[in-house]
Design an enzyme around this catalytic site. Structure first.
Site, PDB file in Angstrom:
ATOM      1  N   HIS A  79       6.842   2.268  19.070  1.00 54.49           N
ATOM      2  CA  HIS A  79       5.674   2.639  18.261  1.00 54.49           C
ATOM      3  C   HIS A  79       5.757   4.116  17.849  1.00 54.49           C
ATOM      4  CE1 HIS A  79       1.261   1.345  17.452  1.00 54.49           C
ATOM      5  NE2 HIS A  79       1.671   2.215  16.541  1.00 54.49           N
ATOM      6  N   GLY A 138       0.833  -1.197   0.000  1.00 55.40           N
ATOM      7  CA  GLY A 138       0.000   0.000   0.000  1.00 55.40           C
ATOM      8  C   GLY A 138       0.865   1.242   0.000  1.00 55.40           C
ATOM      9  N   ARG A 139       0.323   2.330   0.527  1.00 53.17           N
ATOM     10  CA  ARG A 139       1.053   3.604   0.494  1.00 53.17           C
ATOM     11  C   ARG A 139       2.393   3.504   1.228  1.00 53.17           C
ATOM     12  NH1 ARG A 139      -2.777   6.366   2.190  1.00 53.17           N
ATOM     13  NH2 ARG A 139      -3.537   7.388   0.297  1.00 53.17           N
ATOM     14  N   ILE A 140       2.407   2.869   2.391  1.00 55.73           N
ATOM     15  CA  ILE A 140       3.653   2.748   3.152  1.00 55.73           C
ATOM     16  C   ILE A 140       4.601   1.771   2.477  1.00 55.73           C
ATOM     17  CG2 ILE A 140       4.667   2.007   5.341  1.00 55.73           C
ATOM     18  CD1 ILE A 140       2.131   3.052   6.730  1.00 55.73           C
ATOM     19  N   GLU A 148       1.596  -3.463  24.306  1.00 55.91           N
ATOM     20  CA  GLU A 148       2.269  -2.170  24.388  1.00 55.91           C
ATOM     21  C   GLU A 148       1.754  -1.383  25.588  1.00 55.91           C
ATOM     22  OE1 GLU A 148       1.863  -0.144  20.648  1.00 55.91           O
ATOM     23  OE2 GLU A 148       2.957  -1.688  19.537  1.00 55.91           O
ATOM     24  N   THR A 207       7.169  -2.536  11.353  1.00 61.77           N
ATOM     25  CA  THR A 207       6.745  -1.187  11.745  1.00 61.77           C
ATOM     26  C   THR A 207       5.245  -1.038  11.502  1.00 61.77           C
ATOM     27  OG1 THR A 207       7.323  -0.352   9.532  1.00 61.77           O
ATOM     28  CG2 THR A 207       8.979  -0.122  11.273  1.00 61.77           C
TER      29      THR A 207
END
Length: 328
Positions: A282, A152-154, A263, A232
């Protein structure tokens, strides 16, 4: 005056403050010392708020049902797996995200982790501090193969940087942008093929139910011996126990992780005892530019929703409900 709570980090300054003030909102910053991952703390903090500029803290059904004044949870990011969308639908609370503003930040952070692990950090840093020098040669990144799971975009932002570093890029993506793939000479492959051939595997897929523990004992075993895993995206994509086993056995050379199954990462996590893991908290999507643009977008989203507009490109729930209003 509608009250808006900001739980996002590092948001005491920025364009969002003036945007909301100009439209008659009272903006309050959550105290930094509070544990927003505690449901009771979150409910007490948000009791009289109508909207939240939300960070990564979870919003389970219990929290949603305890906040009858709440109208919108506006995430300062693109992940919303920590929010119970069904509960928000039932309570008619709109959930929004901020797409298209942090992909360059995540891509840079991905390579910070990848190059750090590739060059032997954090172990090299620790040994220098202990006056123990380690001059071991390591494989060059240029000429190696990067496998991107999710284009996708990332994922695309990661791919272009990989090409610039002289890496061969493989990608696993069920709905690829063929024009992008052709332009950057990316080879589309199955997940098994990607795992077997990649020197580095970087995860950029959503935390959908079917992706939970995508990287588990079985799939990690299919990774190329001596390869590196970078995550990530979302912590739930990786079975951390299986990852630790592979790192301890030497099947994987290292890992770079910005996200975790729980987290903040518990101090009891075995990941903390491994020298071949590089960790971050994060923060992949957080650089100055993306943070500014994110806060600008999230503030405009609140204003638009309150004014009767429906920013469909940012809303992730109530898809079949066109009659929503911000009642006061």
């Amino acid at each position: 005056m509608p009250r808006v709570m900001c739980t996002s980090l590092n948001a005491t300054e920025g364009p969002h403050r003036q945007i909301l003030a100009d439209h008659g909102f009272e903006l309050i910053d959550a105290p930094r010392h509070l544990n927003l991952f505690d449901a009771d703390v979150l409910v007490a903090l948000l009791a009289d708020c109508e909207a939240i500029l939300a960070g990564s803290e979870p919003y389970p059904r219990r929290v949603i049902e305890s906040l009858p004044r709440l109208r919108a949870i506006c995430r300062t990011g693109v992940g919303y797996d920590a929010i119970d969308l069904a509960a928000c639908d039932d309570a008619r609370v709109v959930v929004t995200i901020t797409p298209g503003v942090n992909h360059h930040s995540v891509a840079e952070h991905t390579f910070a982790l990848l190059l750090g692990v590739a060059r032997g950090f954090p172990e090299l840093d620790r040994k220098v501090r202990e006056n123990r020098w380690n001059r071991t040669a390591r494989p060059r990144v240029m000429g190696s193969t990067l496998g991107i799971v999710g284009l996708g975009r990332i994922g695309q932002a990661v791919a272009t940087r990989a090409v610039g570093l002289g890496m061969k890029v493989l990608a696993h993506e069920p709905y690829p942008n063929q024009e992008f793939v052709d332009r950057w000479t990316i080879e589309l492959v199955s997940l098994d093929d990607l795992l077997a051939r990649s020197d580095y595997v970087s995860l950029h897929c959503p935390a959908a139910r079917e992706c939970r523990h995508l990287m588990n004992a079985r799939t990690i075993a299919k990774m190329k011996p001596g390869s590196v895993l970078i995550n990530t995206a979302r912590g739930t994509l990786v079975d951390e126990a299986a990852l630790c086993d592979a790192l301890q056995s030497g099947h994987l050379r290292g890992a770079g992780l910005d996200v975790f199954e729980v987290e903040p990462l518990p101090l009891s996590s075995p990941l903390l005892a491994l020298d071949n893991v590089l960790l971050a908290g994060h923060v992949a999507g957080l650089d100055c530019e993306s943070h500014r643009d994110t806060m600008d977008m999230v503030a405009h989203t609140v204003v638009e929703l309150h004014g009767g507009q429906w920013p469909a490109d940012r809303v992730v729930n109530l898809k079949d409900d066109s009659g929503w209003t911000w009642r006061t």
